[in-house]
Design a protein around this motif. Sequence first.
Motif, mmCIF file in Angstrom:
data_model
loop_
_atom_site.group_PDB
_atom_site.id
_atom_site.type_symbol
_atom_site.label_atom_id
_atom_site.label_comp_id
_atom_site.label_asym_id
_atom_site.label_seq_id
_atom_site.Cartn_x
_atom_site.Cartn_y
_atom_site.Cartn_z
ATOM 1 N N PHE A 60 0.466 -0.885 0.032
ATOM 2 C CA PHE A 60 0.187 -0.194 -0.269
ATOM 3 C C PHE A 60 0.725 1.229 0.041
ATOM 4 O O PHE A 60 1.935 1.441 1.041
ATOM 5 C CB PHE A 60 -0.729 -0.405 1.240
ATOM 6 C CG PHE A 60 -1.920 -1.350 1.257
ATOM 7 C CD1 PHE A 60 -3.274 -0.923 0.932
ATOM 8 C CD2 PHE A 60 -1.304 -2.167 1.552
ATOM 9 C CE1 PHE A 60 -3.990 -2.606 1.053
ATOM 10 C CE2 PHE A 60 -2.063 -4.001 2.154
ATOM 11 C CZ PHE A 60 -2.936 -3.306 1.957
ATOM 12 N N LEU A 61 1.437 2.291 -1.258
ATOM 13 C CA LEU A 61 1.789 2.849 -1.250
ATOM 14 C C LEU A 61 0.844 4.199 -0.662
ATOM 15 O O LEU A 61 -0.121 4.404 -0.949
ATOM 16 C CB LEU A 61 2.732 3.089 -2.709
ATOM 17 C CG LEU A 61 2.876 2.243 -2.926
ATOM 18 C CD1 LEU A 61 3.610 2.407 -4.445
ATOM 19 C CD2 LEU A 61 4.414 2.202 -2.498
ATOM 20 N N LYS A 67 8.591 13.480 -1.360
ATOM 21 C CA LYS A 67 9.145 13.669 -0.490
ATOM 22 C C LYS A 67 9.635 11.269 -0.483
ATOM 23 O O LYS A 67 8.019 11.106 -0.280
ATOM 24 C CB LYS A 67 9.211 14.331 0.692
ATOM 25 C CG LYS A 67 10.440 13.344 1.728
ATOM 26 C CD LYS A 67 10.223 14.607 3.426
ATOM 27 C CE LYS A 67 10.807 13.812 4.928
ATOM 28 N NZ LYS A 67 10.656 14.256 5.499
ATOM 29 N N PRO A 68 10.430 10.805 -0.728
ATOM 30 C CA PRO A 68 10.093 9.630 -0.781
ATOM 31 C C PRO A 68 9.728 9.177 0.618
ATOM 32 O O PRO A 68 9.866 9.876 1.898
ATOM 33 C CB PRO A 68 11.866 9.096 -0.141
ATOM 34 C CG PRO A 68 12.771 10.199 -1.458
ATOM 35 C CD PRO A 68 11.783 11.190 -1.015
ATOM 36 N N SER A 69 8.810 8.298 1.408
ATOM 37 C CA SER A 69 8.383 7.823 2.329
ATOM 38 C C SER A 69 9.000 7.021 3.042
ATOM 39 O O SER A 69 9.943 6.226 2.937
ATOM 40 C CB SER A 69 6.739 7.189 2.331
ATOM 41 O OG SER A 69 7.026 5.610 1.144
ATOM 42 N N LYS A 70 8.663 6.291 4.550
ATOM 43 C CA LYS A 70 8.978 5.971 5.032
ATOM 44 C C LYS A 70 7.714 4.083 4.131
ATOM 45 O O LYS A 70 7.207 4.734 3.698
ATOM 46 C CB LYS A 70 9.273 5.623 6.430
ATOM 47 C CG LYS A 70 9.810 7.177 7.373
ATOM 48 C CD LYS A 70 9.171 7.410 8.852
ATOM 49 C CE LYS A 70 9.670 8.340 8.879
ATOM 50 N NZ LYS A 70 9.466 9.816 8.575
ATOM 51 N N ALA A 71 8.535 2.730 4.953
ATOM 52 C CA ALA A 71 8.193 1.923 4.886
ATOM 53 C C ALA A 71 7.989 1.130 6.244
ATOM 54 O O ALA A 71 8.425 0.974 6.518
ATOM 55 C CB ALA A 71 8.750 1.136 3.845
ATOM 56 N N VAL A 72 7.248 0.051 5.914
ATOM 57 C CA VAL A 72 6.384 -0.669 6.912
ATOM 58 C C VAL A 72 6.440 -1.578 6.644
ATOM 59 O O VAL A 72 5.601 -2.036 6.058
ATOM 60 C CB VAL A 72 6.100 0.006 8.510
ATOM 61 C CG1 VAL A 72 4.940 0.198 8.114
ATOM 62 C CG2 VAL A 72 5.800 -1.264 9.583
ATOM 63 N N PHE A 96 -1.306 4.539 8.530
ATOM 64 C CA PHE A 96 0.266 4.692 8.041
ATOM 65 C C PHE A 96 0.346 5.306 6.708
ATOM 66 O O PHE A 96 1.253 7.055 6.591
ATOM 67 C CB PHE A 96 0.754 3.281 7.389
ATOM 68 C CG PHE A 96 1.972 3.046 9.159
ATOM 69 C CD1 PHE A 96 2.591 3.237 9.499
ATOM 70 C CD2 PHE A 96 0.829 1.534 9.433
ATOM 71 C CE1 PHE A 96 2.990 2.949 11.148
ATOM 72 C CE2 PHE A 96 1.217 0.728 10.872
ATOM 73 C CZ PHE A 96 2.144 1.284 11.160
ATOM 74 N N ASN A 97 -0.347 5.274 5.338
ATOM 75 C CA ASN A 97 -0.389 6.759 4.568
ATOM 76 C C ASN A 97 -0.345 7.510 4.742
ATOM 77 O O ASN A 97 0.128 8.357 4.233
ATOM 78 C CB ASN A 97 -1.087 5.800 3.427
ATOM 79 C CG ASN A 97 -0.780 4.422 2.701
ATOM 80 O OD1 ASN A 97 -1.686 3.455 1.887
ATOM 81 N ND2 ASN A 97 0.413 3.821 2.786
ATOM 82 N N TRP A 136 9.021 2.496 -6.370
ATOM 83 C CA TRP A 136 7.850 3.147 -5.282
ATOM 84 C C TRP A 136 7.987 4.269 -4.374
ATOM 85 O O TRP A 136 7.525 4.480 -3.169
ATOM 86 C CB TRP A 136 7.674 2.063 -4.006
ATOM 87 C CG TRP A 136 7.423 0.433 -4.330
ATOM 88 C CD1 TRP A 136 7.087 0.190 -5.665
ATOM 89 C CD2 TRP A 136 7.614 -0.521 -3.761
ATOM 90 N NE1 TRP A 136 7.383 -1.204 -5.962
ATOM 91 C CE2 TRP A 136 6.885 -1.362 -5.390
ATOM 92 C CE3 TRP A 136 8.192 -1.179 -2.672
ATOM 93 C CZ2 TRP A 136 6.772 -2.840 -4.614
ATOM 94 C CZ3 TRP A 136 8.107 -2.520 -2.466
ATOM 95 C CH2 TRP A 136 7.483 -3.577 -3.295
ATOM 96 N N ASN A 137 9.138 4.734 -4.766
ATOM 97 C CA ASN A 137 9.346 6.904 -4.193
ATOM 98 C C ASN A 137 9.452 6.058 -2.619
ATOM 99 O O ASN A 137 9.112 7.186 -1.606
ATOM 100 C CB ASN A 137 8.176 7.543 -4.800
ATOM 101 C CG ASN A 137 9.001 8.972 -3.875
ATOM 102 O OD1 ASN A 137 10.100 8.942 -3.646
ATOM 103 N ND2 ASN A 137 8.156 9.199 -3.422
ATOM 104 N N ILE A 138 10.553 5.025 -1.946
ATOM 105 C CA ILE A 138 10.763 4.706 -0.740
ATOM 106 C C ILE A 138 11.766 5.088 -0.313
ATOM 107 O O ILE A 138 13.184 4.667 -0.792
ATOM 108 C CB ILE A 138 10.282 3.515 -0.140
ATOM 109 C CG1 ILE A 138 8.961 2.822 -0.435
ATOM 110 C CG2 ILE A 138 10.798 2.610 1.530
ATOM 111 C CD1 ILE A 138 8.320 1.536 -0.627
#
Length: 722
Positions: A60-61, A67-72, A96-97, A136-138
């Motif tokens: 789920f993006l 700005k690149p995102s964090k991811a979990v 989170f999104n 994914w821009n992470i």
Amino acid sequence: MNKIALLSLFSFLAISMMNAQTARQFDIDLWQKGLPNSNGREAQGYDDEKQNFKPSIRVFLPADGEKPSKAVIICPGGGYSHLALSHEGYEWAPFFNELNVAVVVLKYRMPNGNREVPISDALEALRITKKNSKIWNINPDEIGIMGFSAGGHLATTIATHAPDSLRPAFQILFYPVVTLNSAETHLSSRAGFLGKNPSQELIDLYSNELQVKDNTPTAFIALSSDDAAVVPSNSIKYYTALQQHKIPVSMHVYPSGGHGWGIRENFAYHDLMMSELKGWITGSLTKYLAETIRLSAPFPMPPVRVPQFPNRDFPITDFGAVPDGKTNNSQAIAKAVAACNAAGGGRVVVPAGNWLTGAIRLKSNVNLYLTENAELIFTDNPNDYLPAVQTSWEGLECFNYSPLVYAFECENIAITGKGVLKPEMDNWRKWFGRTGTHYDALKTLYTQAYNNVPVKERQMAVGENHFRPHLVQFNRCKNILLDSFKIRESPFWTIHLLLCENGVARNLDVRAHGLNNDGIDLEMTRNFLVEDCLFDQGDDAVVIKSGRNHDAWRLHTPTENIVVRNCTVLKGHCLLGIGSEISGGVRNVYMHDCALADTTYRLFYLKTNHRRGGFLENITMENVTAKRMQRVFEIDTDVLYQWRDLVPTYETRITKISDITIRNITAEATDAVYEIKGDARLPVQNIELQNITVGKINKFVEKVENAENVRAENIVVAGKKL
């Protein structure tokens, strides 16, 4: 199938793959080329209702952003027998999104007694996320892991056991299973993970509170105090272990709620929990990630924290400084430092211009900022560096002239900016010629250290002792940043980090060609990164030390966890020098991807003698290009310099040297590839030389004495493998 049809099929598959990679929500199978291991249930056919899951991730993006995102990576719970995919998985995506955090829900296989099954699935989910981070821009350095109950055990297993390249940046744990000891674990989860009768060795290995190290990621832990399924001591033990290793951790214990509430709104403390988690993500975690550099190394390297400073400036001109190159601005700079420290920190700004000064003493939370075209010109009058301060001379503590820039027992300090530190050198050069009185003072200091005379009584800034001051010395400091400035000459060692912890030196341009002009000396210092620096030295370039003889044995502090990368050395006696002051021990040093642009005596040099004791272990140099030198690699256990006949051997202690690696080296020319001169009383052990290519050898390939298990592989000279 004709060529046109085949091309059409390939085009369709490529477009489908691209759409899958750029959609806001999509699924990816983990093991498209076959499973790496088995839980024994594959032949039954995948069936979610029977908890026989096909390993996959659902991504789920967040909405597109610059700005690149964090991811979990989310690991749902279920006792290693099923998965609570909804309230401990997919339903977390909107939360989170909204915070610009991508969500990757892991549908992992049940272990059925084979622990490697869920571990490999989780590692593959991390690997796929990192691989696709750009698409994914992470941010690949901000991928964390989240786990619930048994999924919390899987998350803590990854956080404590994963290789550095896949270690998550943070962990979020809800009522996690952590320990596997019989008294406190969730027994059915343990049986699913390890089987019915695991050995104590396996129980301890995967009781993850026992596996926390300095490089374990920061954590948020949430649980209920009345949890009867996974007792709170699981979380408490993990929290305590993280604290013992000085890892930031936030634990939230709610009065009631039992087990398994996840994101369900019927949990009485749902709103509070969500608010606290949001606050941690947007506050503590974001700050931690911004300040943290995570490093891969051949040892568990703790994250290095980059100190941050309040957005407050204290220009030295506000305190009376004059940029005429004649007025001594020591007092004005001292007032600016004091004001900055009293206000809680910020930058002491040195504007463009020529600023004459004596000693500068920093305080906690102060960033000495050198504006571009600013020159701090230090006088060469020894009286400007009095009163004497606690410092050291070649591994022996004493009181001496103040280093030109000095900090003692400070936290959060920095020198940054594109300006220059530039000492006047005429008087210091007169002290380069060591006289009889200087050597007498050396003998006195050496004897005082042997007799454990209090450091304050070792006063060396007197008479004709001529103990030159360091240019920069941070002594017993924590959280250090040295960034982007230039150094032009130095009276003695150039940058000296003594008994320091946690810091970064980067983007420095250091040139000093006087006596003892090492580039940077890290002594009894731990958890430090040196990167992207240029060194042009009259002595060794990058130097690792840990004190001399009895003084170092008294302080009992090894130098450890040092990474040096992407640095260039123009000239110097060696690219990486270890010693000779190493009595406190040196371990866990990693230099990689560096270059020697001109000449040196030795590329990688370990030096000690029979008075030192201590140890040198787990030190690696790799991926280095070089021009000309006398030795690519050398170990010498009989290096005494002027001390050989100057002072007696009060006590003999042999240095233990083991587990040293040098590989992937390319050099134009050398007198010899390697020379190892060990001590017969304690031979050097476990030396690995691999993939060393030299264009020309002038004398010999190798000489080895008093060494065991020296392995040399793929040594190539003038195109011929030896």
